[in-house]
Design an enzyme around this catalytic site. Structure first.
Site, PDB file in Angstrom:
ATOM      1  N   HIS A 114       0.814  -1.215   0.000  1.00  0.00           N
ATOM      2  CA  HIS A 114       0.000   0.000   0.000  1.00  0.00           C
ATOM      3  C   HIS A 114       0.849   1.267   0.000  1.00  0.00           C
ATOM      4  O   HIS A 114       0.309   2.370   0.029  1.00  0.00           O
ATOM      5  CB  HIS A 114      -0.896  -0.010   1.225  1.00  0.00           C
ATOM      6  CG  HIS A 114      -0.092  -0.240   2.478  1.00  0.00           C
ATOM      7  ND1 HIS A 114       0.431  -1.481   2.791  1.00  0.00           N
ATOM      8  CD2 HIS A 114       0.323   0.607   3.427  1.00  0.00           C
ATOM      9  CE1 HIS A 114       1.132  -1.370   3.912  1.00  0.00           C
ATOM     10  NE2 HIS A 114       1.083  -0.124   4.315  1.00  0.00           N
ATOM     11  N   ASP A 281      -3.791  -7.510  -1.911  1.00  0.00           N
ATOM     12  CA  ASP A 281      -4.058  -8.436  -0.802  1.00  0.00           C
ATOM     13  C   ASP A 281      -4.928  -7.819   0.289  1.00  0.00           C
ATOM     14  O   ASP A 281      -5.416  -8.531   1.156  1.00  0.00           O
ATOM     15  CB  ASP A 281      -2.764  -9.028  -0.227  1.00  0.00           C
ATOM     16  CG  ASP A 281      -1.764  -7.999   0.225  1.00  0.00           C
ATOM     17  OD1 ASP A 281      -2.047  -6.789   0.113  1.00  0.00           O
ATOM     18  OD2 ASP A 281      -0.677  -8.402   0.697  1.00  0.00           O
ATOM     19  N   ARG A 282      -5.132  -6.488   0.262  1.00  0.00           N
ATOM     20  CA  ARG A 282      -5.966  -5.864   1.299  1.00  0.00           C
ATOM     21  C   ARG A 282      -7.358  -5.557   0.758  1.00  0.00           C
ATOM     22  O   ARG A 282      -7.555  -5.461  -0.459  1.00  0.00           O
ATOM     23  CB  ARG A 282      -5.347  -4.545   1.765  1.00  0.00           C
ATOM     24  CG  ARG A 282      -4.024  -4.732   2.442  1.00  0.00           C
ATOM     25  CD  ARG A 282      -3.550  -3.425   3.035  1.00  0.00           C
ATOM     26  NE  ARG A 282      -2.309  -3.653   3.770  1.00  0.00           N
ATOM     27  CZ  ARG A 282      -1.868  -2.875   4.738  1.00  0.00           C
ATOM     28  NH1 ARG A 282      -2.547  -1.795   5.083  1.00  0.00           N
ATOM     29  NH2 ARG A 282      -0.743  -3.161   5.350  1.00  0.00           N
TER      30      ARG A 282
END
Ligand code: VG1
Ligand code: CO
Length: 543
Positions: A114, A281-282
């Site tokens: 991120h 992945d988040r």
């Protein structure tokens, strides 16, 4: 083709963090830097000779160049095959799946997750093991040791490999297979979720927005939500991956995905919204008028997973990182399934998933996933939510309120203090650590401290011990504050303070979380002397 053996040099300041090596992009671009780290990875796993690897990244600046370097080094180190995402793209969960599907010797994922991307922003490399998961501490420690003793690295010279077309190439004795980054992942999702009911949901007029934040999930979300499930064009926004993610942080939280949150709080809100991060992945989940905290999302997914075909026989257990709220524990209790508390970082879930002890795992930092891969998986969480909504046909708000009525509400928030001077942050933690023994029994602003420790994890599968994974202060009545330093930042230190308080009374489930948690925040500020030591009046970010 010529193999060159180039003198290596130790990499400074490298810490085996929660998620591989992250540094400023310009550091990775220094001559030999990436090469030394890749060679250290190969050395740490006993060499690359005869091995097959998956390679791909989130498309950020330097992704394409780094892949060319890694391919040349794999050839020089004797690897037999590399499976590469077209254009060098692979989301982290898709890479995990490809490693497992093809039984490879691991994979290299290029991402700083991120963190922002660009020549003046961040880059990163993670190594995943043959089970598809992030390398465990035993291996990251060995990679680190190798970076300190490296004598040389091996690389071949030659032209770049064209990665834009699906198909097979060879370079020297190594095969390169360029794959569609989405295809196998889509098939996997079809085995877990009921695509017919999802299509019926969209056909009934259900509306959603997915914000790919100009990161890697754009192509995945478009192929799945719009093409396979029939959501209208435009459901996925910011769908084209850009090298700098359009200048923002590809971090799905109420600060960096503010336009999406604002939309959901407005009259024009669709029924459902979600976003994912740089490497996919988040996840962030929103309903009309409501933001679902990752800890609540984990609990709701566990309580309802049996509604999706892939989980209809129930869950074997649930695991959460220690600072994640204990909402999921209440669900595990009721379902009479195992519940595990691990240190922060997905690598700690690997053994539990491999051993079949946990089916679903989650972290408060917007990570949720299951045993279908060995990484957290943003789109998976979105599809599981959609599958639950398709079966229950209730709004997100109603589902959440019913959940709190049944299980009680764990008010929860994380407060981050960013770019704190590293020495100040380390002193703060060391000082608190030295006083832990004196804290139990003390009364702080009317709150009695019951327990104080620094979390030690003993892995129930292999017995390995991880110490000092976060300071926990437990108050009378079950409220809790946790304090730890981030392992993924690239500038100064980030102090994370996690606050939680449990409210069983349904008449008190509508309080603003920051108001509900203010007394705990004030107490931990006094105990750890946060404002006094950092000079900050408050956190930089509250999620
Ligand atoms: C953060 C999160 C952690 C997560 C890690 C990697 O670590 O807190 O829960 O596993 O990022 O996430 P830290 O050490 O900064 O708190 V990401 O999406 O790399 O892949
Ligand atoms: Co990520």
């Amino acid at each position: 083709m010529n193999i060159e053996i180039v003198p290596g040099k130790p990499i400074d300041g490298q810490i085996p963090g929660t998620s591989g090596l992250r540094k400023k992009t310009r550091i990775f671009m220094q001559s030999g830097y990436l090469e030394n780290f890749i060679q250290a990875i190969f050395n740490a796993i006993g060499g690359a000779g005869g091995k097959t690897f998956v390679v791909g990244g989130d498309g950020r600046f330097f992704n394409a160049r780094a892949i060319q370097t890694i391919i040349r080094m794999a050839v020089a180190n004797g690897a037999v095959k590399m499976i590469v995402g077209r254009n060098g793209l692979l989301s982290t969960p898709a890479a995990s799946h490809l490693i497992r599907l093809n039984g490879t010797d691991g994979g290299l994922i290029l991402s700083a997750s991120h963190n922002p991307g660009g020549i003046d922003e961040d880059f990163g490399v993670k190594f995943n093991t043959p089970n598809g998961g992030p390398a465990p501490e035993k291996i990251t420690n060995e990679i680190f040791r190798q970076t300190t003793i490296l004598e040389s690295y091996a690389i071949v010279t030659g032209p770049d490999i064209d990665l834009n077309e699906i198909g097979h190439r060879t370079i020297g004795d190594m095969q390169i297979e360029i794959v569609d980054p989405v295809a196998d992942y889509l098939v996997l999702m079809q085995t877990l979720f009921d695509f017919d009911s999802l299509r019926a949901l969209f056909a009934s007029g259900f509306s959603m927005r997915f914000d790919a934040m100009h990161a890697v999930t754009g192509p995945y979300a478009t192929a799945i939500l719009e093409d396979a499930l029939g959501a209208p064009a435009g459901t996925v926004q910011n769908a084209i991956p850009l090298e700098n993610f359009g200048g923002g942080h590809p971090d799905p939280n109420p600060v960096w995905a503010k336009p999406l949150v604002d939309l959901m709080m407005s009259d024009a809100s669709p029924d459902f919204a979600a976003a994912s991060d740089g490497d996919g992945d988040r996840n962030m989940i929103l309903g009309r008028g409501i933001y679902v905290t990752p800890s609540d999302s984990l609990a709701v997914l566990c309580a309802n997973a049996h509604l999706a075909s892939g989980y209809k026989s129930g869950l074997s257990g649930v695991a959460r990182s220690m600072p994640t709220s204990r909402a999921a524990d209440r669900v595990a209790d009721k379902l009479k399934i195992g519940c595990f508390e691990t240190p922060t970082g997905w690598k700690f879930f690997g053994n539990l998933l491999d051993a079949g002890m946990a089916t679903i795992c989650g972290e408060e930092s917007a990570g949720t996933g299951s045993n279908h891969v060995r990484e957290k998986d943003g789109l998976w969480a979105v599809l599981l939510w959609l599958n639950i909504l398709a079966v229950r046909r209730e709004t997100v708000v109603d589902i959440l309120k019913a959940h709190w009525r049944e299980f009680g509400r764990n008010y929860y928030s994380r407060h981050d203090y960013e770019e704190v001077d590293t020495a100040i942050a380390n002193d703060l933690v060391a000082d608190l650590q030295s006083r832990l023994g004196d804290l139990p029994g003390k009364d702080i602003q009317g709150h009695q401290i019951e327990t104080a420790d620094n979390f030690t994890y003993a892995d129930p599968v292999d017995g390995s011990i991880s110490e000092k994974q976060g300071i926990r202060i437990g108050f009378e009545g079950g409220a809790r504050a946790v304090l730890r330093l981030s392992g993924t930042g690239t500038e100064g230190a980030t102090l994370r303070v996690y606050l939680e308080y449990f409210e069983p009374d349904p008449d008190r489930h509508d309080i603003d979380p920051q108001v509900a948690l203010a007394p705990i925040a004030a107490a931990i500020n006094e105990i750890a002397k946060i404002s006094r030591r950092t000079g900050r009046v408050g956190p930089d970010l509250m999620t």
